[in-house]
Motif scaffolding. Sequence first.
Motif, mmCIF file in Angstrom:
data_model
loop_
_atom_site.group_PDB
_atom_site.id
_atom_site.type_symbol
_atom_site.label_atom_id
_atom_site.label_comp_id
_atom_site.label_asym_id
_atom_site.label_seq_id
_atom_site.Cartn_x
_atom_site.Cartn_y
_atom_site.Cartn_z
ATOM 1 N N THR A 33 32.050 -4.607 1.854
ATOM 2 C CA THR A 33 33.470 -4.776 1.547
ATOM 3 C C THR A 33 34.301 -3.747 2.299
ATOM 4 O O THR A 33 35.321 -4.075 2.918
ATOM 5 C CB THR A 33 33.706 -4.606 0.030
ATOM 6 N N ALA A 34 33.851 -2.508 2.272
ATOM 7 C CA ALA A 34 34.587 -1.439 2.951
ATOM 8 C C ALA A 34 34.705 -1.744 4.444
ATOM 9 O O ALA A 34 35.753 -1.531 5.061
ATOM 10 C CB ALA A 34 33.888 -0.098 2.753
ATOM 11 N N SER A 35 33.621 -2.276 4.996
ATOM 12 C CA SER A 35 33.623 -2.594 6.422
ATOM 13 C C SER A 35 34.567 -3.747 6.724
ATOM 14 O O SER A 35 35.266 -3.740 7.737
ATOM 15 C CB SER A 35 32.199 -2.926 6.849
ATOM 16 N N ALA A 36 34.585 -4.741 5.827
ATOM 17 C CA ALA A 36 35.409 -5.929 6.069
ATOM 18 C C ALA A 36 36.893 -5.606 5.964
ATOM 19 O O ALA A 36 37.727 -6.264 6.574
ATOM 20 C CB ALA A 36 35.035 -7.032 5.085
ATOM 21 N N GLU A 37 37.227 -4.596 5.190
ATOM 22 C CA GLU A 37 38.640 -4.296 4.934
ATOM 23 C C GLU A 37 39.308 -3.588 6.098
ATOM 24 O O GLU A 37 40.531 -3.499 6.144
ATOM 25 C CB GLU A 37 38.769 -3.413 3.675
ATOM 26 N N ARG A 38 38.519 -3.016 6.985
ATOM 27 C CA ARG A 38 39.110 -2.212 8.060
ATOM 28 C C ARG A 38 38.616 -2.677 9.430
ATOM 29 O O ARG A 38 37.461 -3.065 9.561
ATOM 30 C CB ARG A 38 38.745 -0.731 7.866
ATOM 31 N N PRO A 39 39.459 -2.583 10.440
ATOM 32 C CA PRO A 39 39.006 -2.931 11.790
ATOM 33 C C PRO A 39 38.200 -1.794 12.401
ATOM 34 O O PRO A 39 38.295 -0.649 11.952
ATOM 35 C CB PRO A 39 40.320 -3.136 12.554
ATOM 36 N N ASN A 40 37.429 -2.147 13.415
ATOM 37 C CA ASN A 40 36.690 -1.150 14.197
ATOM 38 C C ASN A 40 35.857 -0.209 13.319
ATOM 39 O O ASN A 40 35.974 1.000 13.387
ATOM 40 C CB ASN A 40 37.659 -0.352 15.092
ATOM 41 N N THR A 41 35.040 -0.854 12.491
ATOM 42 C CA THR A 41 34.177 -0.105 11.571
ATOM 43 C C THR A 41 32.731 -0.169 12.062
ATOM 44 O O THR A 41 32.314 -1.183 12.608
ATOM 45 C CB THR A 41 34.264 -0.746 10.179
ATOM 46 N N MET A 42 32.021 0.911 11.879
ATOM 47 C CA MET A 42 30.587 0.890 12.181
ATOM 48 C C MET A 42 29.818 1.541 11.047
ATOM 49 O O MET A 42 30.316 2.456 10.397
ATOM 50 C CB MET A 42 30.294 1.616 13.505
ATOM 51 N N TYR A 43 28.608 1.036 10.846
ATOM 52 C CA TYR A 43 27.727 1.652 9.855
ATOM 53 C C TYR A 43 27.014 2.847 10.481
ATOM 54 O O TYR A 43 26.577 2.789 11.636
ATOM 55 C CB TYR A 43 26.681 0.647 9.362
ATOM 56 N N LEU A 44 26.890 3.889 9.691
ATOM 57 C CA LEU A 44 26.164 5.080 10.124
ATOM 58 C C LEU A 44 24.941 5.257 9.230
ATOM 59 O O LEU A 44 25.062 5.316 8.006
ATOM 60 C CB LEU A 44 27.062 6.321 9.994
ATOM 61 N N ALA A 45 23.757 5.327 9.853
ATOM 62 C CA ALA A 45 22.551 5.610 9.048
ATOM 63 C C ALA A 45 21.979 6.940 9.538
ATOM 64 O O ALA A 45 22.545 7.993 9.273
ATOM 65 C CB ALA A 45 21.569 4.463 9.159
ATOM 66 N N GLY A 46 20.905 6.903 10.346
ATOM 67 C CA GLY A 46 20.369 8.165 10.861
ATOM 68 C C GLY A 46 21.275 8.805 11.895
ATOM 69 O O GLY A 46 21.256 10.020 12.104
ATOM 70 N N GLY A 47 22.044 7.991 12.577
ATOM 71 C CA GLY A 47 22.993 8.511 13.562
ATOM 72 C C GLY A 47 22.352 8.930 14.867
ATOM 73 O O GLY A 47 23.035 9.468 15.738
ATOM 74 N N THR A 48 21.049 8.685 15.041
ATOM 75 C CA THR A 48 20.372 9.226 16.230
ATOM 76 C C THR A 48 20.819 8.540 17.518
ATOM 77 O O THR A 48 20.661 9.096 18.601
ATOM 78 C CB THR A 48 18.838 9.096 16.106
ATOM 79 N N ASN A 49 21.344 7.346 17.418
ATOM 80 C CA ASN A 49 21.879 6.673 18.603
ATOM 81 C C ASN A 49 23.413 6.632 18.557
ATOM 82 O O ASN A 49 24.100 6.937 19.529
ATOM 83 C CB ASN A 49 21.283 5.263 18.687
ATOM 84 N N LEU A 50 23.952 6.286 17.380
ATOM 85 C CA LEU A 50 25.405 6.121 17.259
ATOM 86 C C LEU A 50 26.178 7.404 17.588
ATOM 87 O O LEU A 50 27.190 7.367 18.293
ATOM 88 C CB LEU A 50 25.749 5.650 15.836
ATOM 89 N N VAL A 51 25.691 8.525 17.083
ATOM 90 C CA VAL A 51 26.424 9.772 17.322
ATOM 91 C C VAL A 51 26.433 10.108 18.814
ATOM 92 O O VAL A 51 27.453 10.518 19.371
ATOM 93 C CB VAL A 51 25.834 10.922 16.482
ATOM 94 N N ASP A 52 25.297 9.879 19.491
ATOM 95 C CA ASP A 52 25.263 10.071 20.948
ATOM 96 C C ASP A 52 26.294 9.181 21.629
ATOM 97 O O ASP A 52 27.020 9.618 22.522
ATOM 98 C CB ASP A 52 23.877 9.710 21.510
#
Lengths: 328, 707
Positions: A17-36
């Motif tokens: 729901t939180a993701s659907a409510e806002r544009p340009n949202t990404m999920y963060l889990a371990g962050g080992t790729n996303l943070v890079d």
Amino acid sequence: MRPFAYLRPADAPSAVTASAERPNTMYLAGGTNLVDLMRLGVVSPEVLVDVSRLSADAVEEGPDGTLTIGAGVRNSDLAADPLVRRRHPMLAQSVLAGASGQIRNMATVGGNLLQRTRCSYFQDVTKPCNKRLPGTGCPAREGDHRNLAILGHSESCVATHPSDMAVALTALGAIVHVRGADGPRTVPMPGLHRLPGDEPERDTVLDPGDLITAVEVPPLPFAARSRYRKVRDRASFAFAVVSVAVALDVADGVVRDCRIALGGVAHVPWRAETAEAALRGSAATEAGFADAVDAELAAARPLPDNAFKVPLARNVLVRTLIDLAEAS
Amino acid sequence: MSTTTTPPTTLPAREATPYVGSALDRVEGLEKVTGQARYAFEYSPDDLAYAVPVQATVARGKIRTVDVDAAVKLPGVIAAIWHGNAPRLAPPENAELAVLQSREVAYRGQYVAVVVAETLENAREAARLLRVDYQVEEHDVELRADHPEMYRPERVNPAYPADTEQGEPDAALAEAQVVVDEIYSTPAEHNNPMEPHATVAVWDGDGLTLYDSTQGASSVRDTVAPLFGLPPGNVRVVSPHVGGGFGSKGMPLSPVVLAALAAKHAGRPVKLAVTRQQMFAVTGYRTPTIQRVRLGADTEGRLSVIVHDAFEQSSRIREFAEQTATPTRMMYAAPNRRTTHRLVRLDVPTPSWMRAPGETPGMFALESALDELAVACGVDPVELRVRNEPDADPESGLPFSSRNLVACLREGARRFGWAERDPAPGIRRRDGLLVGTGVAASTYPVYRVPSRATARAEWDGTFSVRIAATDIGTGARTVLTQIAADTLRASPERISVEIGDSALPDASVAGGSMGTASWGTAVVRACEALTEELDRRGGEVPEEGLEVSADTAREVGAKRRFAQHAFGAQFAEVGVDPDTGETRVLRLLGVFAAGRIVNPKTARSQFIGGMTMGLSMALFEESVMDREFGDYLNHDFAQYHIAACADVRDVEAVWIEEDDPHLNPMGAKGIGEIGIVGTAAAVANAVYHATGVRVRDLPIRLDRLVR
């Protein structure tokens, strides 16, 4: 700095729901790729929805032997799980073949499936890339593509999927549990990842806002004899040049069943269905294995600097089949 | 302070066991492991701001416009600096240092602007928003031996003639019974010390203090001061601890100048940290080389002729001509010999020093060719080298003050189990792998340059030795303490060696494997003078202390009567997967003869560290030039592979003690670089022995072996 919002919802439905409510949202889990990727400027989410603390962090066994792996299970925990190690050794081996101990302690199963290609051009925002900026072109075709795809690539993209774990899960026919705006659904593997076609910006069939909640591995008794063999440029901490995940069921010199997937060769973890079909019911001999593998690789369209991946994939797949057959 | 009239300092008799030669623990070890040792980036003066550079995104062209509007509007941004508003610098000898002085772009990744902000995050974002528009020109970034713009440089690094010739090499080749004529290549490789380059620049009126990660504080001061029109005395460079350099911090490069310039323009102390990615453009690298080696010999493997032609690159703005073929001038006996260097200036970043520049790529080619000759003649490769041992330096005719290559080869062969080796290639399997062994020689010249030092006795019985030397992790501070201890006849606990500050007596750069020889000589002379002075005073130290200084310019400048080089032999055992071509080095043994070893503990680290870097060069390291965009593409550690721990299984270094009275007071030859020389050839020769495939182009990637 580039500001972004950080949310930490309590459960998967509220994350979606939180993701659907806002544009340009990404999920963060371990962050080992996303943070890079954020640091490199490859992605610039305005909202990070932290799903790393959601409760899906266990490997559970169903009554029929199905293993359900929570999306938040850390790679190192998955690799160490006794059930996984006993029933699906190639899955544990594939996870241990990837990254480093520190990264495996952070990285999650859901995030591992969704990691992005390590193609140099994708990661360098000063250069064109159809996957990062659709329509800008693919410099890799004429440029550096030594470690890019030989199968299923398109004019617009020759990237490979970098995950080791996904190769084993593809061989095992895993089922990915996804929660989206319309509620939960499942996506089979192969089938989660997609070939680049003319939309290389889409790595998977998931829609924006979809959240992987679990991965289900159906029972496959003969996978107790399985192997993940990763060929890489150095002994550790390198992405696969080519990898294979193989489970083989041989009785009386005949292949009863098998599962084969290849990594490092395509935009998807490549399920070798042609080879599997050729092998089922055939004699478990080196010549038979080679014929089946050649049939699979007949579809390869290597680029000038990665043609070596064809004999490499052939050699390592045939060798792994021989080793598994000899171990039967 | 006590007012007793009996000074406590008297010099004891020399101790039975000298400190030189003992495995003294690293004197700053505790500081380092407890995080007390401060590196350049960790200095945070008051009012500090952060600088983030902007790099050119074209390989050749002119800057048309720079749009800083979006950048300077960000909160916390103090300044955006580019060639249009940058402080003017005096023209430097090295054009790399003329940062932000013109609209010309000489290579992709060159610094074209810098943003200064209150925080690193804001500076980064502002640098991202700064827009530079270029007039793009066609670039040429591809090294080819037949490039029409190849030329003969005046000199090769540091001051060798580009070409040499003795006898009649062409005629000798035509007459030789056995000829090896092959082309070898080594790729561009980048220095990657653990600590990337970093500078904190602080102006105080016309005074400039630089906390800098450098291999030479005196040289940074002397280079930076004139750029800003300052006398050297106005600039102070502080670098007590440096996390490696491998040559990339040997000569001052653009980042330190950019930091000083940004601080001057912003009117604030500025911290500038070079990122790992930026290091692939602005802090130097080893030039790629193409090398043709021709050997002529009789059927017994006795060389009659050696010809070594090297082709290399440099940037448009600076000539750096590496001395690739120079080891060929002195390694082996042969009456006929020619060495040449040709250079082409491309639209590429400027190459520079990387651990044993010249020897490292050059000896890969020469020692691979020697192995090919051994195969062609059917002579054992150890024996082949012994047969071609010269009596004197083949180039100068001077006697070697010590040369123990043969002893290293023999000792290595004994330890490695070489005697049982079957030379036939491609026939040994162990645990499913093709296994083979190879040998190659190592060498590195003995350099020494002038330095100054002071030695001081305090009234409380302690001593301090001051010299602007640098410890880049080698153990320099420790060995200088040992050298001072022996000369002063005092235990190391009583001696404080102060280094890493240009305010100390001038010292040479930590490079060329000459630190111990150069600084050690100055320390010995200062300590000797102090000892003499104390002896004259009956051991009495005045209350205000006693200080003497030494300058080794005259001593070091004396004409040499000997050829002086360190030597070694490296033995490798490799396993190659016959299906995949994956090559792993199973064993690596180095035997070195490098004079007297001052500290066996830190020396071992230098040797095995060099060998590990050589292993990494053999199998992994390669900076990939992107022809379309003109930059080194694989600019991070996920893409530029250096050896991981799992690749380094069994690396052993031993040495033969040499007693050479002609070197320097310590009797030491340099050891920082020789460990990397020859390793790649030993590995490639072992791969040939394992597989029957001769890999002449580094690195030995699996795609060069998979069939």
